[in-house]
Every structure is written in C-alpha cells, then in structure tokens.
Design an enzyme around this catalytic site. Structure first.
Site, PDB file in Angstrom:
ATOM      1  N   LYS A   1      47.217  12.161-117.016  1.00 37.81           N
ATOM      2  CA  LYS A   1      46.560  12.058-115.712  1.00 37.81           C
ATOM      3  C   LYS A   1      46.434  13.407-115.008  1.00 37.81           C
ATOM      4  O   LYS A   1      45.383  13.733-114.453  1.00 37.81           O
ATOM      5  CB  LYS A   1      47.311  11.074-114.825  1.00 37.81           C
ATOM      6  CG  LYS A   1      46.665  10.886-113.459  1.00 37.81           C
ATOM      7  CD  LYS A   1      47.431   9.879-112.608  1.00 37.81           C
ATOM      8  CE  LYS A   1      46.788   9.723-111.241  1.00 37.81           C
ATOM      9  NZ  LYS A   1      47.519   8.759-110.386  1.00 37.81           N
TER      10      LYS A   1
ATOM     11  N   ASN B   1      51.447  29.888-117.447  1.00 38.41           N
ATOM     12  CA  ASN B   1      51.966  29.431-116.156  1.00 38.41           C
ATOM     13  C   ASN B   1      52.958  28.278-116.269  1.00 38.41           C
ATOM     14  O   ASN B   1      53.772  28.071-115.371  1.00 38.41           O
ATOM     15  CB  ASN B   1      50.790  29.002-115.270  1.00 38.41           C
ATOM     16  CG  ASN B   1      51.227  28.271-114.026  1.00 38.41           C
ATOM     17  OD1 ASN B   1      51.710  28.870-113.078  1.00 38.41           O
ATOM     18  ND2 ASN B   1      51.051  26.945-114.012  1.00 38.41           N
TER      19      ASN B   1
ATOM     20  N   ARG C   1      50.685  34.129-129.161  1.00 39.10           N
ATOM     21  CA  ARG C   1      50.561  34.427-130.606  1.00 39.10           C
ATOM     22  C   ARG C   1      49.303  33.780-131.177  1.00 39.10           C
ATOM     23  O   ARG C   1      48.611  34.376-132.022  1.00 39.10           O
ATOM     24  CB  ARG C   1      51.811  33.912-131.331  1.00 39.10           C
ATOM     25  CG  ARG C   1      51.812  34.178-132.830  1.00 39.10           C
ATOM     26  CD  ARG C   1      51.890  35.667-133.125  1.00 39.10           C
ATOM     27  NE  ARG C   1      51.756  35.939-134.543  1.00 39.10           N
ATOM     28  CZ  ARG C   1      50.602  36.040-135.202  1.00 39.10           C
ATOM     29  NH1 ARG C   1      49.457  35.860-134.544  1.00 39.10           N
ATOM     30  NH2 ARG C   1      50.567  36.319-136.487  1.00 39.10           N
TER      31      ARG C   1
ATOM     32  N   TYR D   1      67.097  29.744-116.247  1.00 38.77           N
ATOM     33  CA  TYR D   1      65.776  30.106-115.731  1.00 38.77           C
ATOM     34  C   TYR D   1      65.642  31.622-115.563  1.00 38.77           C
ATOM     35  O   TYR D   1      64.627  32.222-115.915  1.00 38.77           O
ATOM     36  CB  TYR D   1      65.566  29.392-114.395  1.00 38.77           C
ATOM     37  CG  TYR D   1      64.201  29.569-113.780  1.00 38.77           C
ATOM     38  CD1 TYR D   1      63.089  28.926-114.304  1.00 38.77           C
ATOM     39  CD2 TYR D   1      64.039  30.353-112.645  1.00 38.77           C
ATOM     40  CE1 TYR D   1      61.838  29.066-113.717  1.00 38.77           C
ATOM     41  CE2 TYR D   1      62.795  30.502-112.048  1.00 38.77           C
ATOM     42  CZ  TYR D   1      61.701  29.857-112.586  1.00 38.77           C
ATOM     43  OH  TYR D   1      60.471  30.006-112.002  1.00 38.77           O
TER      44      TYR D   1
ATOM     45  N   LYS E   1      63.001  34.116-117.417  1.00 40.31           N
ATOM     46  CA  LYS E   1      61.998  34.827-116.634  1.00 40.31           C
ATOM     47  C   LYS E   1      62.081  36.337-116.807  1.00 40.31           C
ATOM     48  O   LYS E   1      61.062  37.033-116.779  1.00 40.31           O
ATOM     49  CB  LYS E   1      62.133  34.445-115.153  1.00 40.31           C
ATOM     50  CG  LYS E   1      61.624  33.035-114.864  1.00 40.31           C
ATOM     51  CD  LYS E   1      60.211  32.852-115.413  1.00 40.31           C
ATOM     52  CE  LYS E   1      59.608  31.517-115.109  1.00 40.31           C
ATOM     53  NZ  LYS E   1      58.268  31.345-115.701  1.00 40.31           N
TER      54      LYS E   1
ATOM     55  N   HIS F   1      74.866  23.433 -84.578  1.00 42.81           N
ATOM     56  CA  HIS F   1      75.619  24.673 -84.741  1.00 42.81           C
ATOM     57  C   HIS F   1      75.091  25.383 -85.982  1.00 42.81           C
ATOM     58  O   HIS F   1      75.224  24.888 -87.090  1.00 42.81           O
ATOM     59  CB  HIS F   1      77.101  24.348 -84.889  1.00 42.81           C
ATOM     60  CG  HIS F   1      78.000  25.498 -84.614  1.00 42.81           C
ATOM     61  ND1 HIS F   1      79.318  25.350 -84.250  1.00 42.81           N
ATOM     62  CD2 HIS F   1      77.779  26.847 -84.631  1.00 42.81           C
ATOM     63  CE1 HIS F   1      79.870  26.530 -84.074  1.00 42.81           C
ATOM     64  NE2 HIS F   1      78.961  27.452 -84.315  1.00 42.81           N
ATOM     65  N   GLY F   2      74.471  26.551 -85.797  1.00 42.44           N
ATOM     66  CA  GLY F   2      73.821  27.222 -86.920  1.00 42.44           C
ATOM     67  C   GLY F   2      74.704  28.195 -87.669  1.00 42.44           C
ATOM     68  O   GLY F   2      74.817  28.137 -88.892  1.00 42.44           O
TER      69      GLY F   2
ATOM     70  N   LYS G   1      61.982  30.245 -81.465  1.00 47.59           N
ATOM     71  CA  LYS G   1      61.560  29.957 -82.837  1.00 47.59           C
ATOM     72  C   LYS G   1      60.364  29.009 -82.893  1.00 47.59           C
ATOM     73  O   LYS G   1      60.065  28.437 -83.934  1.00 47.59           O
ATOM     74  CB  LYS G   1      62.724  29.344 -83.627  1.00 47.59           C
ATOM     75  CG  LYS G   1      63.835  30.325 -83.924  1.00 47.59           C
ATOM     76  CD  LYS G   1      63.428  31.357 -84.950  1.00 47.59           C
ATOM     77  CE  LYS G   1      64.587  32.224 -85.373  1.00 47.59           C
ATOM     78  NZ  LYS G   1      64.181  33.216 -86.395  1.00 47.59           N
TER      79      LYS G   1
ATOM     80  N   ASP H   1      86.769  20.023 -79.210  1.00 52.38           N
ATOM     81  CA  ASP H   1      85.341  19.688 -79.253  1.00 52.38           C
ATOM     82  C   ASP H   1      85.188  18.176 -79.128  1.00 52.38           C
ATOM     83  O   ASP H   1      85.267  17.442 -80.108  1.00 52.38           O
ATOM     84  CB  ASP H   1      84.735  20.194 -80.565  1.00 52.38           C
ATOM     85  CG  ASP H   1      83.218  20.004 -80.610  1.00 52.38           C
ATOM     86  OD1 ASP H   1      82.677  19.307 -79.729  1.00 52.38           O
ATOM     87  OD2 ASP H   1      82.578  20.556 -81.521  1.00 52.38           O
TER      88      ASP H   1
ATOM     89  N   ASN I   1      82.500  16.456 -78.295  1.00 52.41           N
ATOM     90  CA  ASN I   1      81.110  16.006 -78.398  1.00 52.41           C
ATOM     91  C   ASN I   1      81.066  14.619 -79.049  1.00 52.41           C
ATOM     92  O   ASN I   1      81.532  14.430 -80.174  1.00 52.41           O
ATOM     93  CB  ASN I   1      80.304  17.003 -79.235  1.00 52.41           C
ATOM     94  CG  ASN I   1      78.808  16.728 -79.207  1.00 52.41           C
ATOM     95  OD1 ASN I   1      78.374  15.605 -78.981  1.00 52.41           O
ATOM     96  ND2 ASN I   1      78.017  17.756 -79.464  1.00 52.41           N
TER      97      ASN I   1
END
Length: 829
Positions: free
Chosen positions: A58, A104, A137, A169, A173, A637-638, A667, A732, A734
């Site tokens: 497909k 590819n 080839r 991988y 590559k 919290h980042g 951002k 905390d 929260n």
C-alpha cells in the site's frame, strides 16, 4: 558546483531515479519532488513498520498514484533493500536504466546496549548497511557504462556523534560516511558522484523521539532541495561530501586533524612517553583537513632523526585483564606483548594460531592464554578471559581481514566476510564483555577502524589505567611514531526562512556560503545536541520576521521591577525530625540508621535536603503580576539546580532563605520563570543555592524575550504508593500530588509524585554510589506515579556524574540532561 545556471529550474527530464523507503516521510518527499521535475521514479517500499516488521504494497502504491495523478511517471517496487538487484531491475525493465540512487530506507531498533539482542543489531545492519551496498552495487555497472551516476547515502547525527540507546543505528550510519567517501573516489573518473547527508526530518522514526511542535518545523521538504542540488547534472564536482540538513539549515562537515605529536621510533616510544605528549596530540591550534592518511613515510624519516623520548608518569596494567583480538601477528601481537610487559594478564585471541604470541609472553615472565575463536563467537573469546583470569577489564578490538577489490569487482561474499569480522565481530566481543564491565563499574575499549583511508584508534592511553581527559569517544590516527586526533569541523552553513518554501535553485545560489569553512563561523560539533544546534536555532528564522505578539507592557515592567526586588529572608527552623522525615520521603528504609535514627553516630541529611529550607520562602514578587493568566494548576516544574556550599549539612538549626527572580521567558504557548534562592546559616555563611525553573502552560504570548555510552552504575528503586503523601509533609503541599480531582484539572489522570521527590531519590542514588556532591542540576522530562520504579543510570566523567532517571514500567525518562559535581573526587563523607 555550477551556480551560474541558477536562473534555470533544476529539471530531471530523461533521468531515472530510484528512491528506497519512499512510502512515507522523507522518501515520499523525494519521490514526489523528482516526479514533479520530470524524472521517472521507482518508488521502493517494503511497507513494514519503522522497526522493520511486516510488509505491505500500500505505501508504495499510494505514492505512485500521487505522482501519476500529477502527470508524472512512476512505478512501485516492494522488495526489501537487501535484494537491491531486484529494485534496480525494476528501474531497468520499466524505464531502461537508472541515473540517480537515493539510499533512504531505514528502520530503528533503539535500545540500551546492555539490553540489545543480536536481532536488534543484525536487522539494523541488514537494512542500513547491507541494503545500501546491495542497491549501489546493482546500479554501479550501469553508472560506469553510461559514465553517469549520482548516489545519496543517508547518515545521521547519531552516526557522526554517537547517541545513547542507538549503538546499532549509530554504527550503521557512520558506516555510510566511509562508504560514501570511498564510492566518491572510485566513481570520479566515470562521472559517478556520491555524497552523504545527515538529515533531521519528521518521519515515522523521529516521531517517537521528538515533540510535535519540533516535528512541525522539521518537514521532509526542507531536506529535498539539498539532495536535488547534489544529484543534478549541474553538480560536476561535489562528491564525497557530508552534509547536515533540516529545518531550513544546511551545512557541510569535514574531517579536521590535530597537529599531533611525533616521537622517536625506538625503545623509548612508550605509553609514558605518549602521556608526556598528550596535550600535543590533542592540539588543534595548528591543524589540517585531510582527504587521506598522513604522509607516514615522511613522518618515519623525521621520527628517526629525533632524540630519545622524554618519559611521563609511569603506566602499568597490574591486576588488569586485557583481551586482544587478532593478536597472533602484526599490530595485535604488539598490543599483547606491550600489555603483558605492563603487568596485565593477556588473552591472545587469533582464529589461526595464538600460540606463538602466548609463548613469547610467558617466556618473558608474563601471563597469557590463547583463544582460538573467531570474533564472531565473541562470547567464547570473553569466556576464555573469565575462565583463565576471572574477569576482563580491557578489550582491544583489533581483528581484521582484507578483501580489497574495486567496487565494480566486489562480490557479496567478500562484502559479507569483511562485515562479519570488522563490524559484527567487534559487536559480538564488545557485547559479551559489556555486562562484566557494568557489574565491576570498569571497562576500556579500543576499536581499530578503517572509516576513511587509514587506520584510526579510539584512544585508551592509560595512566595507571586512568586515561587523560577526555578519554572516551575519541578518534585517533597513528603511525610511524606520529599520533594525532581527528574531529569534525562544520561550516557555518546557511539558514533559510522556515516560513518560505525552500527550492533547489535557492540552495544552489547559496552554495558558497553553505560550504565556506573560512568565514569565521565554522565550529566543531561533538554531540547530537551540537549537531542539532544550528537546525534548532534556525526555527526562528522567518522571512516575515517573528510572529507578531501582543506586548503586555504592564507585565514586562512588573518583571523588571521583580528582578530588582529583594527580601528580608524567610527563616526555616528544623531539627532531626525534619531531616528524618525528608530522608523517609525519598525512600530511606528503617535499616538505613544513619538516615532515620538521630542517635546514629553517622546521622546525616541526604544532600538534596537542600531544596527544603527555601521551598516556602517568601518571594519579593507575586507570580500573578509577572505571569499573565497565572494558574497554579498549569504549573510544571521544569528544571532544578542545587548547590551545596557547606558540608556537612547541619542536622538542626535555623537557616534563612532569600529568593530572587532571575528571568521570565515568553515561550509563546507557555511562560518560563526562573528563580534563585540563597540559603544562609546564622553566621551568614552560604549553605545552599537553588535555581528553580517552572513552566506555566497557556501563560505565554506577552511579548517577553524568547531566548532561552553505557552507564557506570544503575540503581533501581521502587517508590511506594504513599510516597507523595509522605513527601508533601516536608513542605510541598500542592494538592496536585494528593487530590485526584485537582490532578485531573491539572491534566493528570492520577496524582503525580513531586519532581523534587524523585530528584531526591536520584540524588540519593548518586550519593550512595559515588559519594558527596557539591551541586546537582536536573531537567524534569516526565511524570512519575507513586508506586512506579525509578531507574537512575549514571556515567562518571572525571569529577562529574552525568545521569538520567526513568520509569521502569513505562520506559520513559523522568529526569534527563542531569549532572552532579562530586566533592573531592567523589570520596564519601
């Protein structure tokens, strides 16, 4: 590159193009482009998953239909690339020949090396390496006969720089780079040009590792114009090149060789002498950009005229077990003799006859055993070491064979024989040694690899078995007494606006900028992050300028005012009860007396206790004044940075914390606020420094600035279902972490564990494994549900521990891009 014809469209009328893996993503974009520019296209796709499973007609059929409906010419092929001759046969039977091959097709089997199965390795090699070879080839004799051919091979940032969880991988590559450079040399006189690209593009493979907003910018259409320029007939000279491309940015990479060090080739050329010259070996102040090996005959003559080499620190391998493959003669024999001379117990591996080298070592008073196994049986090689000496510390992957033939004369058997030894043999021996290395938290590897035109060494120079830094991931070239390091150099390249379609014609007119290494913008990328840097930066490059954002002047003024504001400080009085409560909150057990019993002579607060005193400290600003539409339920919290300024951490007393606002970043869809809190004791001495980054979803667009290997140790710890309930008692409160209704409003199905809690657990793992640390920084990458198991993977690099923490049950990371700097070399306090 002929850029003078830039006024004309780059057409491919009369050309036949084969694109492998063309059923979707980048391959589909290639096929549609070439079909629209007059080429006859063979759309190859097996129709399997991105993991290489299954098959279907497909995917290819849909792309063929798209091309034909647009007035183009195309035919589908459903063969796996390992049967490349069938794919090329489709081109010849349908269109009479082939002019352009785009290798590819690709799959992913991402998994940590320790968990990798042979199938994970073999399938990647079959598709990426063997598949690219088979297609090229099959096309090669046609290219030679018609004296015209263009090939694009697909590398990646993982191959150029290495990538955790992608050993298979990455190996495949990087192989594409050496493959492309060699085909470029052999094809030059037949007008066959070959280049390699490292694309960053959205696909079925990348959608598993990149967020949607990034994928939207990394459309495959940004890669196609570069490939079109490289395979067009107007390109008459650009061959053997390596290009990174994606997100509107294109740059070229090339090898850069250090000045290096030349030593006299006599008995004074020792590892100690090499250590003495280590800085010269890694000195790039005077460098060159080679297209082949160094002039070793000239270097040998120069080396002979030098004086005796000065010696550095003593090097020995006493009590170390070294495995050398291919050690029956030549370089392998020399390795084995030297390691034995330096005190190591040596396993002499050679499929033909290890005996003479073993006898030579024993006769000189050394310890050695033979291993007459092929490296393809890596388990047997390593088992020999374990049975004879109990373990293995160093593996020298030296075994190799040659089947040198021109590509036109090469047989599949010759290709497979070389891959079996150099590629698969290296994997098998390394894989067998890996669990031993992990268990003993020590291992050294050296690979001899012919990625270009000479032999390279991945350095192991040892000072009492400790290598100079940096001592891993390096690529070294050596011979005739000369030793040098090789690295990548990348041109500054060219960034194109991401809000304007990119065409091959525009790329061609910018070619001199893309390939210019001498305009002061070139750099030296060393990691996948470095590889992505320019691509990610270009995402803000818009022809119309950045998207208009409303300016909330009031918020901006409040931010500037808040940055200057100072507080009188918030005191935090505590005693052993608070310390014990915190230690319990991050998983301390009743048997950990030094953490749960104040009467224990070693009673202490775990290092990450430093986040507690300033947690509820009063800020000199209000979040709803500096963050528009502030809603605590959208808060995430980042990142968190903690620095411990004073050891030992007091287990009671009064500490005062002084928060300040560092910055607020717009951002777009979110706002980011960074605060810094200094915590001092009663004498005024600084005890802790915390920097906390929070993300607030839906609070952006106010006009603010928009800037913004295998582990040495692994520790698993299962959290309890009550972990969040217990941890919140440390400060905390929260409700996101305890109230199901509140957590649902915040976008979480169930209450989640505090980020500072699992940061503390990870910090405890580091402390238990490597000792005290003076600072720690983490990036929170995901959520943890109480009751899940945390796995902290740690890599020790000098006095720093790089780590990440994931959830075992889901396989997702909770903490990433994290590091801790040890105190006094990591000696436990």
């Amino acid at each position: 590159m002929n850029v003078n014809s830039s006024a004309r469209d780059l057409r491919f009328d009369g050309k036949v193009v084969v694109v492998t893996g063309a059923g979707g993503g980048l391959g589909r974009a290639y096929a549609l482009f070439f079909g629209s520019r007059g080429a006859s296209v063979v759309v190859n796709d097996l129709g399997g998953s991105f993991k290489g499973e299954g098959n279907s007609t497909k995917a290819a059929d849909v792309v063929v239909d798209e091309i034909k409906k647009a007035g183009g010419k195309a035919v589908a092929n459903y063969d796996s690339v390992e049967f490349g001759e069938k794919i090329i046969e489709t081109a010849v039977k349908t269109f009479g020949t082939i002019h352009i091959l785009i290798n590819n097709a690709g799959i992913l089997r991402d998994i940590a090396f320790r968990n990798m199965k042979d199938d994970d390795w073999n399938l990647i090699m079959k598709v990426h390496v063997k598949g690219s070879y088979k297609c090229a080839r099959a096309a090669w004799p046609i290219f030679r006969k018609q004296r015209y051919g263009r090939i694009i091979n697909t590398a990646s940032a993982a191959g150029l720089f290495g990538s955790f969880g992608q050993t298979n991988y990455a190996a495949a590559k990087l192989a594409m780079v050496g493959f492309s450079e060699t085909l470029a040399r052999e094809g030059a006189k037949y007008n066959i040009l070959c280049n390699a690209i490292a694309p960053i593009a959205a696909s079925r493979m990348t959608e598993t590792v990149m967020p949607p907003e990034v994928l939207e910018t990394l459309k495959p259409e940004w890669v196609v114009p570069l490939v079109a320029v490289l395979v067009h007939e107007s390109n008459e000279e650009e061959s053997g090149g390596i290009f990174e491309v994606g997100g509107g940015h294109i740059a070229k990479l090339r090898w850069e060789r250090s000045k290096g060090a030349l030593l006299k080739t006599d008995s004074s050329l020792t590892p100690s002498a090499l250590l003495k010259k280590w800085s010269d070996i890694n000195d790039f102040s005077t460098c060159e950009h080679p297209s082949g090996p160094a002039n070793f005959m000239e270097l040998l003559e120069l080396a002979r005229g030098l004086g005796t080499n000065e010696q550095g620190e003593e090097v020995n391998f006493k009590d170390k077990v070294v495995v050398v493959t291919g050690a029956g003669a030549g370089l392998g024999r020399a390795y084995a003799l030297l390691f034995a001379q330096l005190g190591a117990s040596v396993v002499v591996n050679d499929v033909m006859n290890p005996g003479p080298t073993v006898n030579e070592i024993r006769k000189a008073g050394g310890k050695a055993v033979g291993s007459k196994h092929s490296v393809e049986d890596g388990e047997a090689v390593i088992e020999t070491a374990v049975k004879a000496f109990g373990t293995v510390h160093v593996v020298i992957n030296n075994a190799g064979i040659l089947r040198d033939k021109s590509f036109a004369s090469m047989t599949d058997e010759q290709w497979d024989q070389v891959m079996a030894v150099h590629l698969n043999g290296t994997y098998k021996v390394t894989k067998a040694a890996w669990p031993i290395f992990l268990k003993q938290k020590y291992g050294r590897k050296l690979f001899r690899r012919q990625t270009r035109h000479s032999w390279f060494l991945q350095g192991i120079g040892k000072r009492r078995c400790q290598a100079p830094e940096p001592a891993t991931g390096g690529l070294y070239e050596t011979g005739s007494g000369w030793f040098g390091k090789t690295r990548w150099q990348r041109s500054g390249g060219c960034g194109f606006p991401v809000d304007t379609p990119l065409t091959p014609e525009v790329v061609r007119t910018s070619w001199k900028v893309i390939t210019n290494f001498n305009d002061g913008r070139a750099d030296h990328p060393e990691s996948p992050q470095d590889g992505l840097k320019n691509v990610m930066q270009n995402m803000q490059n818009r022809k119309a300028g950045p998207k208009e954002r409303a300016i909330n002047q009031g918020v901006l003024e409040n931010i500037e005012k808040a940055k200057k504001a100072r507080t009188q400080g918030t005191p935090f009085e505590y005693n052993d009860k608070e310390v014990i409560l915190y230690n319990l909150g991050i998983g301390a057990k009743k048997t950990d007396l030094k953490w749960v019993f104040e009467g224990d002579e070693s009673f202490e607060a775990l290092p990450t206790f430093g986040v507690i005193p300033g947690f509820d400290a009063e800020t000199p600003f209000s979040y709803d004044e500096i963050i528009p539409r502030f809603n605590p339920m959208t808060l995430l919290h980042g990142e968190q940075f903690l620095e411990i300024k004073k050891y030992p951490i007091p287990t009671s007393g009064t500490l005062t914390s002084y928060p300040t606002l560092f910055e607020v970043v717009d951002k777009g869809a979110a706002a980011v606020a960074v605060t810094r809190t200094e915590t001092r004791d009663s004498t005024g001495d600084l005890v802790f420094v915390n920097e906390s980054t929070i993300f607030l979803r839906g609070s952006g667009n106010f006009g603010g600035p928009a800037r913004g290997a295998a582990p040495d140790a692994v520790v698993d710890e299962k959290t309890t279902e009550d972990q969040a309930v217990l941890y919140r008692l440390s400060g905390d409160r929260n409700p996101l972490h305890v109230d199901p209704d509140f957590s649902k409003v915040g976008g979480f199905k169930t209450p989640i564990l505090h980020g500072l809690c699992f940061m503390g657990i990870a910090g405890k793992h580091i402390y238990q494994t490597f000792g005290a640390f003076k600072n720690i920084k983490v990036r929170f990458a995901g959520v943890v549900i109480p009751g899940q198991t945390l796995r902290t993977e740690m890599w020790k690099e000098g006095n720093k521990v790089i780590f990440q923490t994931g959830v075992v049950e889901t396989g997702k990371l909770a903490i990433t891009a994290a590091a801790a700097q040890l105190v006094e070399g990591g000696v436990k306090l």
